[in-house]
Design an enzyme around this catalytic site. Structure first.
Site, PDB file in Angstrom:
ATOM      1  N   ARG A 109      17.571  11.718   0.683  1.00 39.93           N
ATOM      2  CA  ARG A 109      16.941  12.746   1.642  1.00 39.93           C
ATOM      3  C   ARG A 109      18.102  13.415   2.404  1.00 39.93           C
ATOM      4  NH1 ARG A 109      14.063   8.904   6.198  1.00 39.93           N
ATOM      5  NH2 ARG A 109      15.476   7.175   6.312  1.00 39.93           N
ATOM      6  N   ASP A 161      11.655  -1.789  14.003  1.00 35.86           N
ATOM      7  CA  ASP A 161      11.727  -0.377  14.667  1.00 35.86           C
ATOM      8  C   ASP A 161      12.234  -0.728  16.037  1.00 35.86           C
ATOM      9  OD1 ASP A 161      11.251   1.646  12.806  1.00 35.86           O
ATOM     10  OD2 ASP A 161       9.252   1.482  12.856  1.00 35.86           O
ATOM     11  N   ARG A 187       0.832  -1.084   0.106  1.00 41.99           N
ATOM     12  CA  ARG A 187       0.009  -0.070   0.031  1.00 41.99           C
ATOM     13  C   ARG A 187       0.777   1.324   0.196  1.00 41.99           C
ATOM     14  NH1 ARG A 187      -0.266   1.928   5.249  1.00 41.99           N
ATOM     15  NH2 ARG A 187      -2.243   2.936   4.801  1.00 41.99           N
ATOM     16  N   TYR A 202      13.520  -6.259   9.442  1.00 38.30           N
ATOM     17  CA  TYR A 202      13.566  -4.846   9.741  1.00 38.30           C
ATOM     18  C   TYR A 202      12.909  -4.595  10.991  1.00 38.30           C
ATOM     19  CZ  TYR A 202      13.506   0.120  10.558  1.00 38.30           C
ATOM     20  OH  TYR A 202      13.634   1.387  10.864  1.00 38.30           O
TER      21      TYR A 202
END
Ligand code: FDA
Length: 389
Positions: A289, A362, A175, A360
């Site tokens: 970024r 967090d 998504r 991964y």
């Protein structure tokens, strides 16, 4: 060996286990890390010239909706009320991210309400309606329509993966968030903030227990110290948070990772970009970024004479690079499954954390899974329940 438990890796996973084992069970714990500092990838320090706190391994924003994790981390630090927001600089114009009503109205020079904006995006996404996208490019168009996808996602993702999105599998994205409000908070979690006196102070408090000894610059696979693999195996339980393929000498092949390069610069201005993170989604800019660290702590009295920025470049990791994000191809998944089978044979070793599970995570997930491992495996082992071996 004068310890009850050896923890390999002083990131959040390893330190959560060490802290619980020392505080709740009174165990003597050795924590080793091959780096020169504790904290794993969450490590931060003051940039020498400016005193501005920088996150050495990429920006770290704490957020969670897990009550247990929030209660646990709050024992070691207070959090500021920082709310993360990201902007995106596309063809000379700056837009709020993630894509929201503000982004849509600015991009289409319009003043749509939520329903009109939703109808527009649906119409644009309809270009590939009813098809089964086989690559990321088509999937992106099908999710949010070609104009927004090509502006904000296509090249950004291409730069992250060093691969044209037409050659990337569709499954990388399920998504793409679009908000039909003006809310541009990056995270949706109940709790969010940054540690008031920095990540390293928080992490040091977790390790600050008379039963915990931390040994830095110490690699588990070097045999010349008392907590090495050779010395500990079968002697005491080991919590291993290093790369799982390394543990087994890459017997099933290398797992693939992406890494990032961070190019740091001190600029002689008070404020460079007015926000903490600016994305660069265009093809002609090499970095993905720019982080400007002063904005993570607007409450601090930082110098007005200079600021610290980091440009972030993304690429596939080689063996000597820091492994950051699992690539997770079907080939990787097959290798991981083989490593998991091998890990089951290592009865007194528990594999955890980002590198040990090739996932991964967090920070709040790493802490949460460490608390679960402690409850379900380690505590029973030491308190008369199910033994590890
Ligand atoms: P972590 O990698 O932190 O620690 C593992 C430790 O093991 C390392 O210190 C390593 O040196 C050590 N080690 C490995 N092999 C060893 C060996 N052989 N001998 C001794 N020591 C060994 N999370 C979040 O919540 N918000 C965010 O904004 C971000 N941002 C972010 C940016 C980037 C670029 C990355 C890569 C990651 C994040 N994260 C994040 C995720 C966060 O960094 C992650 O949750 C924690 O690092 C997980 O902690 P671990 O303890 O599992 O691993």
């Amino acid at each position: 060996m004068n310890v009850d438990l050896v923890v390999v890796g002083s990131g959040f996973f390893g330190l959560t286990i060490a802290e619980r084992a020392a505080t709740e069970l009174g165990l003597k714990v050795a924590v080793i890390d091959r780096r020169h500092h504790i904290g794993g990838n969450a490590y931060s320090e003051k940039e020498a010239q400016t005193g501005i706190e920088v996150h050495r391994y990429g920006a770290h924003l704490f957020h969670t909706s897990n009550e247990r994790v929030w209660e646990y981390v709050s024992r070691f630090t207070e959090f500021t009320n920082y709310v993360h927001k990201v902007y995106s600089s596309h063809q000379g114009e700056v837009y709020p991210m993630p894509i929201n009503l503000g982004t849509i109205n600015q991009f289409f020079r319009s003043s749509y309400g939520p329903a009109e904006a939703r109808a527009l995006i649906q119409e644009q996404a309809g270009e590939l309606a009813g098809t089964d996208p086989q690559n990321l490019n088509d999937k992106g168009i099908q999710l949010i329509g070609r104009p927004l996808y090509e502006a904000f996602i296509k090249h950004y993702t291409g730069k992250q993966w060093q691969t044209d999105p037409r050659d990337l599998p569709a499954e990388i994205i399920s998504r793409l968030p679009v908000r039909y409000t003006y809310d541009n908070r990056y995270f949706n979690d109940k709790y969010e903030g940054l540690p008031v006196d920095g990540y390293t102070a928080w992490i040091e408090r977790m390790a600050d227990h008379p039963n915990i000894q931390v040994q830095l610059n110490t690699d588990f696979f070097d045999d010349n110290h008392e907590f090495s693999r050779a010395a500990t195996l079968g002697q005491v339980p080991v919590i291993y948070t290093g790369p799982v393929d390394r543990y087994f000498d890459y017997a099933e092949g290398d797992l693939s990772w992406r890494t990032i390069d961070l190019e740091e610069e001190v600029l002689p201005v008070e404020d460079f970009q007015g926000c903490s993170v600016m994305n660069y989604p265009d093809e002609d800019v090499a970095y993905t970024r720019i982080h400007e660290f002063r904005h993570f702590h607007p409450e601090r009295d930082y110098t007005k004479d200079a600021t610290v920025i980091m440009r972030e470049f993304s690429r596939f990791a080689q063996k000597d690079d820091e492994p950051y994000y699992p690539v997770n191809t079907s080939d990787d998944r097959a290798k991981l499954s083989a490593y998991r089978d091998l890990a089951k044979g290592e009865k007194s070793v528990l594999f955890g954390g980002r590198l040990g599970t090739y996932k991964y995570l967090d920070m709040h997930m790493a802490i949460g899974s460490a608390l679960s491992m402690y409850d379900n495996k380690l505590k029973p082992h030491f308190t008369g329940g199910t033994k590890l071996e």
